[in-house]
Enzyme design. Structure first.
Site, PDB file in Angstrom:
ATOM      1  N   LYS A 101      -2.204  -0.372   4.187  1.00  0.00           N
ATOM      2  CA  LYS A 101      -2.018  -1.707   3.600  1.00  0.00           C
ATOM      3  C   LYS A 101      -0.819  -2.424   4.224  1.00  0.00           C
ATOM      4  O   LYS A 101      -0.912  -3.588   4.597  1.00  0.00           O
ATOM      5  CB  LYS A 101      -1.809  -1.601   2.065  1.00  0.00           C
ATOM      6  CG  LYS A 101      -2.941  -0.912   1.328  1.00  0.00           C
ATOM      7  CD  LYS A 101      -2.690  -0.857  -0.167  1.00  0.00           C
ATOM      8  CE  LYS A 101      -1.418  -0.149  -0.575  1.00  0.00           C
ATOM      9  NZ  LYS A 101      -1.386   1.302  -0.235  1.00  0.00           N
ATOM     10  N   ARG A 142      -1.088  -2.264  -9.666  1.00  0.00           N
ATOM     11  CA  ARG A 142      -1.462  -0.842  -9.587  1.00  0.00           C
ATOM     12  C   ARG A 142      -1.938  -0.303 -10.925  1.00  0.00           C
ATOM     13  O   ARG A 142      -2.286   0.880 -11.016  1.00  0.00           O
ATOM     14  CB  ARG A 142      -0.251  -0.026  -9.150  1.00  0.00           C
ATOM     15  CG  ARG A 142      -0.209   0.318  -7.655  1.00  0.00           C
ATOM     16  CD  ARG A 142       1.171   0.841  -7.364  1.00  0.00           C
ATOM     17  NE  ARG A 142       1.280   1.849  -6.391  1.00  0.00           N
ATOM     18  CZ  ARG A 142       1.855   1.665  -5.185  1.00  0.00           C
ATOM     19  NH1 ARG A 142       2.238   0.479  -4.803  1.00  0.00           N
ATOM     20  NH2 ARG A 142       2.010   2.674  -4.384  1.00  0.00           N
ATOM     21  N   ARG A 154       4.332   9.572   9.083  1.00  0.00           N
ATOM     22  CA  ARG A 154       4.862   8.196   9.041  1.00  0.00           C
ATOM     23  C   ARG A 154       6.376   8.166   9.250  1.00  0.00           C
ATOM     24  O   ARG A 154       7.101   8.975   8.675  1.00  0.00           O
ATOM     25  CB  ARG A 154       4.523   7.539   7.700  1.00  0.00           C
ATOM     26  CG  ARG A 154       5.195   6.179   7.531  1.00  0.00           C
ATOM     27  CD  ARG A 154       4.557   5.339   6.460  1.00  0.00           C
ATOM     28  NE  ARG A 154       4.762   5.855   5.120  1.00  0.00           N
ATOM     29  CZ  ARG A 154       4.276   5.279   4.023  1.00  0.00           C
ATOM     30  NH1 ARG A 154       3.526   4.184   4.119  1.00  0.00           N
ATOM     31  NH2 ARG A 154       4.498   5.805   2.845  1.00  0.00           N
ATOM     32  N   ARG A 200      10.245   8.841   4.965  1.00  0.00           N
ATOM     33  CA  ARG A 200      10.503   8.510   3.566  1.00  0.00           C
ATOM     34  C   ARG A 200      10.592   9.767   2.713  1.00  0.00           C
ATOM     35  O   ARG A 200       9.856  10.715   2.942  1.00  0.00           O
ATOM     36  CB  ARG A 200       9.383   7.598   3.041  1.00  0.00           C
ATOM     37  CG  ARG A 200       9.705   6.135   3.193  1.00  0.00           C
ATOM     38  CD  ARG A 200       8.543   5.242   2.887  1.00  0.00           C
ATOM     39  NE  ARG A 200       7.872   5.496   1.622  1.00  0.00           N
ATOM     40  CZ  ARG A 200       6.871   4.754   1.159  1.00  0.00           C
ATOM     41  NH1 ARG A 200       6.442   3.717   1.850  1.00  0.00           N
ATOM     42  NH2 ARG A 200       6.285   5.041   0.000  1.00  0.00           N
ATOM     43  N   ARG A 245       0.976  11.330  -5.452  1.00  0.00           N
ATOM     44  CA  ARG A 245       0.763   9.881  -5.402  1.00  0.00           C
ATOM     45  C   ARG A 245      -0.727   9.562  -5.296  1.00  0.00           C
ATOM     46  O   ARG A 245      -1.201   8.572  -5.863  1.00  0.00           O
ATOM     47  CB  ARG A 245       1.542   9.277  -4.223  1.00  0.00           C
ATOM     48  CG  ARG A 245       3.046   9.245  -4.501  1.00  0.00           C
ATOM     49  CD  ARG A 245       3.869   9.212  -3.235  1.00  0.00           C
ATOM     50  NE  ARG A 245       3.683   8.034  -2.420  1.00  0.00           N
ATOM     51  CZ  ARG A 245       3.846   8.001  -1.097  1.00  0.00           C
ATOM     52  NH1 ARG A 245       4.202   9.074  -0.431  1.00  0.00           N
ATOM     53  NH2 ARG A 245       3.657   6.888  -0.440  1.00  0.00           N
TER      54      ARG A 245
HETATM   55  P1  ADP Z   1       0.383   1.989   3.101  1.00  0.00           P
HETATM   56  O1  ADP Z   1       1.187   0.711   3.223  1.00  0.00           O
HETATM   57  O2  ADP Z   1      -1.002   1.768   2.596  1.00  0.00           O
HETATM   58  O3  ADP Z   1       1.105   3.066   2.338  1.00  0.00           O
HETATM   59  P2  ADP Z   1       0.994   2.254   5.971  1.00  0.00           P
HETATM   60  O4  ADP Z   1       0.587   0.921   6.513  1.00  0.00           O
HETATM   61  O5  ADP Z   1       2.460   2.506   5.814  1.00  0.00           O
HETATM   62  O6  ADP Z   1       0.197   2.567   4.587  1.00  0.00           O
HETATM   63  O7  ADP Z   1       0.343   3.380   6.929  1.00  0.00           O
HETATM   64  C1  ADP Z   1       0.568   4.763   6.700  1.00  0.00           C
HETATM   65  C2  ADP Z   1       0.710   5.504   8.053  1.00  0.00           C
HETATM   66  O8  ADP Z   1      -0.539   5.479   8.747  1.00  0.00           O
HETATM   67  C3  ADP Z   1       1.745   4.887   9.008  1.00  0.00           C
HETATM   68  O9  ADP Z   1       2.396   5.937   9.704  1.00  0.00           O
HETATM   69  C4  ADP Z   1       0.905   4.019   9.952  1.00  0.00           C
HETATM   70  O10 ADP Z   1       1.510   3.905  11.245  1.00  0.00           O
HETATM   71  C5  ADP Z   1      -0.411   4.800  10.020  1.00  0.00           C
HETATM   72  N1  ADP Z   1      -1.600   3.932  10.111  1.00  0.00           N
HETATM   73  C6  ADP Z   1      -1.788   2.722   9.492  1.00  0.00           C
HETATM   74  N2  ADP Z   1      -3.026   2.233   9.765  1.00  0.00           N
HETATM   75  C7  ADP Z   1      -3.629   3.174  10.566  1.00  0.00           C
HETATM   76  C8  ADP Z   1      -4.926   3.255  11.180  1.00  0.00           C
HETATM   77  N3  ADP Z   1      -5.856   2.296  11.003  1.00  0.00           N
HETATM   78  N4  ADP Z   1      -5.208   4.357  11.905  1.00  0.00           N
HETATM   79  C9  ADP Z   1      -4.290   5.338  12.058  1.00  0.00           C
HETATM   80  N5  ADP Z   1      -3.057   5.310  11.528  1.00  0.00           N
HETATM   81  C10 ADP Z   1      -2.723   4.249  10.777  1.00  0.00           C
HETATM   82  P1  AMP Z   2       4.523   2.194  -1.785  1.00  0.00           P
HETATM   83  O1  AMP Z   2       5.590   1.789  -0.798  1.00  0.00           O
HETATM   84  O2  AMP Z   2       3.565   1.103  -2.100  1.00  0.00           O
HETATM   85  O3  AMP Z   2       3.849   3.496  -1.394  1.00  0.00           O
HETATM   86  O4  AMP Z   2       5.297   2.482  -3.170  1.00  0.00           O
HETATM   87  C1  AMP Z   2       6.289   3.490  -3.254  1.00  0.00           C
HETATM   88  C2  AMP Z   2       6.581   3.801  -4.723  1.00  0.00           C
HETATM   89  O5  AMP Z   2       7.111   2.630  -5.379  1.00  0.00           O
HETATM   90  C3  AMP Z   2       5.380   4.215  -5.574  1.00  0.00           C
HETATM   91  O6  AMP Z   2       5.079   5.603  -5.457  1.00  0.00           O
HETATM   92  C4  AMP Z   2       5.866   3.834  -6.993  1.00  0.00           C
HETATM   93  O7  AMP Z   2       6.804   4.779  -7.496  1.00  0.00           O
HETATM   94  C5  AMP Z   2       6.634   2.528  -6.726  1.00  0.00           C
HETATM   95  N1  AMP Z   2       5.772   1.328  -6.838  1.00  0.00           N
HETATM   96  C6  AMP Z   2       5.457   0.451  -5.846  1.00  0.00           C
HETATM   97  N2  AMP Z   2       4.664  -0.532  -6.322  1.00  0.00           N
HETATM   98  C7  AMP Z   2       4.453  -0.261  -7.633  1.00  0.00           C
HETATM   99  C8  AMP Z   2       3.690  -0.884  -8.666  1.00  0.00           C
HETATM  100  N3  AMP Z   2       2.974  -2.004  -8.442  1.00  0.00           N
HETATM  101  N4  AMP Z   2       3.713  -0.310  -9.907  1.00  0.00           N
HETATM  102  C9  AMP Z   2       4.427   0.794 -10.151  1.00  0.00           C
HETATM  103  N5  AMP Z   2       5.147   1.443  -9.225  1.00  0.00           N
HETATM  104  C10 AMP Z   2       5.171   0.926  -7.969  1.00  0.00           C
END
Ligand code: ADP
Ligand code: AMP
Length: 213
Positions: free
Chosen positions: A13, A85, A124, A157, A168
């Site tokens: 995302k 969420r 990541r 992270r 998660r």
């Molecule tokens: P989210 O925001 O949904 O938690 P991220 O955008 O941070 O996910 O992506 C999670 C990991 O996967 C990152 O290390 C990113 O570089 C990698 N990634 C994102 N999109 C793709 C894809 N389409 N194919 C392979 N790896 C991806």
């Molecule tokens: P994310 O970066 O989206 O993976 O979020 C990291 C963490 O932040 C999650 O595991 C939750 O603990 C918190 N968080 C982010 N967005 C929300 C939301 N909309 N509602 C509740 N917790 C959230």
């Protein structure tokens, strides 16, 4: 245009929201990024959110809804990444938009398996300065440990450890997945296969959102 990105952690995302917000001139609102910033700065919100985030649990709805109320712009388009969420958050979003006389155009669901999520999140890397996101194998930086964009240090992270990732994913399945039906009933939902490559998904998103205004 107002768009919600819905999907498990690690479904891509943030990666897509960063690209699309530049391509379409939309504001990117990531509650995860805002919360991590609050934790780093040691604000009241950060202090209250920290323990939930470390455990991979959701931060309480009231804190998140207040946060969104503060940052949501009155006009101009935006992408909500990681919000709502829970059903309570989705209802609060409806109410906020109604008050501003605005409407949600689309909710994009990023479909991905748990195993693909574990593989992605355990590789990541995030820039400690600008928040850019990399992956050890799929999207490595040019120089190990250093951000291509700003030269900042790349870090893993705290919550990207396998046991927290699986927690998660479970939290997503229990508390967030019900929003799929919520938005399907409102005819807002479009789904995509989030296991495809970054560029292919970006193309699909541009196609899906091209007639939204
Ligand atoms: P989210 O925001 O949904 O938690 P991220 O955008 O941070 O996910 O992506 C999670 C990991 O996967 C990152 O290390 C990113 O570089 C990698 N990634 C994102 N999109 C793709 C894809 N389409 N194919 C392979 N790896 C991806
Ligand atoms: P994310 O970066 O989206 O993976 O979020 C990291 C963490 O932040 C999650 O595991 C939750 O603990 C918190 N968080 C982010 N967005 C929300 C939301 N909309 N509602 C509740 N917790 C959230």
């Amino acid at each position: 245009m107002i768009v919600v990105f819905l999907g498990p952690p690690g479904s891509g995302k943030g990666t897509q929201a960063k690209k699309l917000s530049q391509e379409l001139g939309l504001l990117h609102i990531s509650t995860g990024d805002l919360l991590r910033d609050a934790v780093r700065k040691g604000t009241e919100l950060g202090k209250r959110a920290k323990e939930y985030m470390e455990k991979g649990e959701l931060v309480p709805d009231s804190l998140i809804i207040n946060l969104i109320e503060e940052v949501m712009p009155q006009d101009g388009g935006f992408i909500l990444d990681g919000f709502p969420r829970t059903t309570a958050q989705a209802l609060a979003l409806d109410e906020m938009l109604r008050k501003h006389g605005r409407e949600l155009q689309k909710v994009v669901l990023f479909n991905i398996s748990e195993e693909a999520v574990v593989e992605r999140l355990s590789g990541r890397l995030s820039c400690s300065q600008c928040g850019a996101v990399y992956h050890i194998k799929n999207h490595p930086p040019k120089k190990e440990g250093v951000c291509d964009l700003c030269g900042g240090e790349l870090l893993q992270r705290e919550d990207d450890r396998e046991e927290v990732i699986r927690k998660r994913f479970r939290v997503y399945a229990e508390q967030t997945r019900p929003l799929v039906d919520f938005y399907k009933e409102k005819n807002k939902l479009v789904s995509l296969d989030a296991e495809k490559g970054v560029e292919e998904i970006n193309k699909e998103l541009l196609e899906v959102l091209k007639d939204g205004s």
